[in-house]
Design a protein around this motif. Structure first.
Motif, PDB file in Angstrom:
ATOM      1  N   TYR A  37       0.880  -1.178   0.000  1.00  0.00           N
ATOM      2  CA  TYR A  37       0.000   0.000   0.000  1.00  0.00           C
ATOM      3  C   TYR A  37       0.914   1.223   0.000  1.00  0.00           C
ATOM      4  O   TYR A  37       1.574   1.516   1.008  1.00  0.00           O
ATOM      5  N   SER A  59      -3.451   1.006  -4.602  1.00  0.00           N
ATOM      6  CA  SER A  59      -3.968   2.324  -4.178  1.00  0.00           C
ATOM      7  C   SER A  59      -2.975   3.426  -4.541  1.00  0.00           C
ATOM      8  O   SER A  59      -2.722   4.353  -3.768  1.00  0.00           O
ATOM      9  N   SER A 117      -7.003   5.837  -3.807  1.00  0.00           N
ATOM     10  CA  SER A 117      -8.416   5.622  -4.177  1.00  0.00           C
ATOM     11  C   SER A 117      -9.049   6.874  -4.789  1.00  0.00           C
ATOM     12  O   SER A 117     -10.228   7.162  -4.564  1.00  0.00           O
ATOM     13  N   ALA A 122     -11.994   3.119   2.311  1.00  0.00           N
ATOM     14  CA  ALA A 122     -10.954   4.050   1.858  1.00  0.00           C
ATOM     15  C   ALA A 122     -10.991   5.321   2.710  1.00  0.00           C
ATOM     16  O   ALA A 122      -9.948   5.824   3.136  1.00  0.00           O
TER      17      ALA A 122
END
Ligand SMILES: NC(=O)c1ccc[n+]([C@@H]2O[C@H](COP(=O)([O-])OP(=O)(O)OC[C@H]3O[C@@H](n4cnc5c(N)ncnc54)[C@H](OP(=O)(O)O)[C@@H]3O)[C@@H](O)[C@H]2O)c1
Length: 250
Positions: free
Chosen positions: A108, A135, A139, A160
């Protein structure tokens, strides 16, 4: 089929599977067979372990994954949501036992969540492991200015939202800088955010929800940021607590 690289992921065994003593091998092979069936293919290029499984011995997982590579059902294996030490341990086991090693990490990682820089980036670079972050656009937050309400998803995606709400003030200043650099080069904010990530990573995973999003992602490949731009984009970041899968999976 040879012109494209296909990757898919598998989840750890469910609690029910563990209680029913479904082995790691049966679970992983069953997951891949289901994916191949859904895709209408006889192999994928990269099979990704979605997150570290604290309830299954790592040795069982590495042996199961290796058997799928040897059976020709996947060419390579990767991992997502793991610490550098976990990949190092698993790959050391694989190397010692002549098994397949992980070649990629899907962490991430984006301009407003850079915790992979603590250890993962250096570990991966030194060990020829590809960084394929997810991501990449936070997002959508790194694709539009704060306050732009054109995205239904930004309002509805509560998972998110929960990841970014505690650091929103600091994040907004960084997002503003993405906008400034985009204006400077007359490109999109998406382009700048991905061009920055491409200075660190091999192949970001971009969540396209519209066909034109693909064009936006492809355009980033040709945008070369200067070291001053990179510094300007990075300057305001301070370390964030872990959120999302890495925080929840234990
Ligand atoms: N390994 C994991 O645990 C994990 C976790 C999360 C996600 N993922 C993977 O990563 C993928 C993407 O995750 P994400 O949705 O958080 O990723 P993201 O790439 O950070 O954000 C995608 C959003 O950015 C906006 N966007 C994308 N391209 C754009 C463009 N060219 N121009 C303008 N806006 C653009 C869209 O927002 P709008 O829809 O609002 O227009 C889209 O929903 C998922 O599909 C999944 O495969 C993996």
């Amino acid at each position: 089929r040879g012109d494209v690289v296909i990757a898919t992921k598998f989840l750890p065994r469910t609690e029910e599977e563990r209680q029913n003593k479904v082995s790691a091998r049966d679970h992983i092979e069953g997951s891949l067979n289901a994916s191949l069936n859904n895709l209408g293919m006889d192999y994928v290029d990269l099979y990704i372990y979605h997150m570290w499984d604290y309830h299954t011995p790592m040795e069982d997982i590495m042996e199961a994954l290796d058997s799928l590579v040897k059976a020709g059902k996947t060419r390579y294996i990767g991992i997502s949501n793991a610490y550098a030490y976990q990949i190092a341990t698993a790959n050391a086991y694989a190397r010692a036992h002549n098994l397949t090693e992980f070649v990629s990490i899907q962490g991430y990682y984006n301009l407003i969540f850079r915790e992979e820089e603590r250890e993962m980036n250096r570990f991966a670079n030194e060990n020829n492991i590809a960084l394929t972050p997810y991501s990449a656009l936070a997002s959508g937050r790194l694709s539009r200015l704060p306050g732009d309400n054109s995205s239904q998803r930004m309002n509805l995606d509560n998972f998110a939202k929960s990841k970014y709400q505690d650091t929103a003030d600091q994040d907004q200043e960084i997002i503003q800088r993405v906008h400034e650099i985009a204006e400077k080069y007359q490109v999109t904010m998406t382009g700048v955010s991905l061009a920055w990530l491409l200075t660190k990573a091999t192949a970001p995973v971009v969540g396209a929800t519209k066909v034109h999003h693909i064009d936006g992602a492809v355009a980033a490949v040709n945008l070369k940021l200067t070291s001053e731009d990179v510094h300007y984009l990075e300057e305001l970041y301070s370390p964030h607590p872990l959120v999302g899968v890495m925080a929840d999976n234990n």
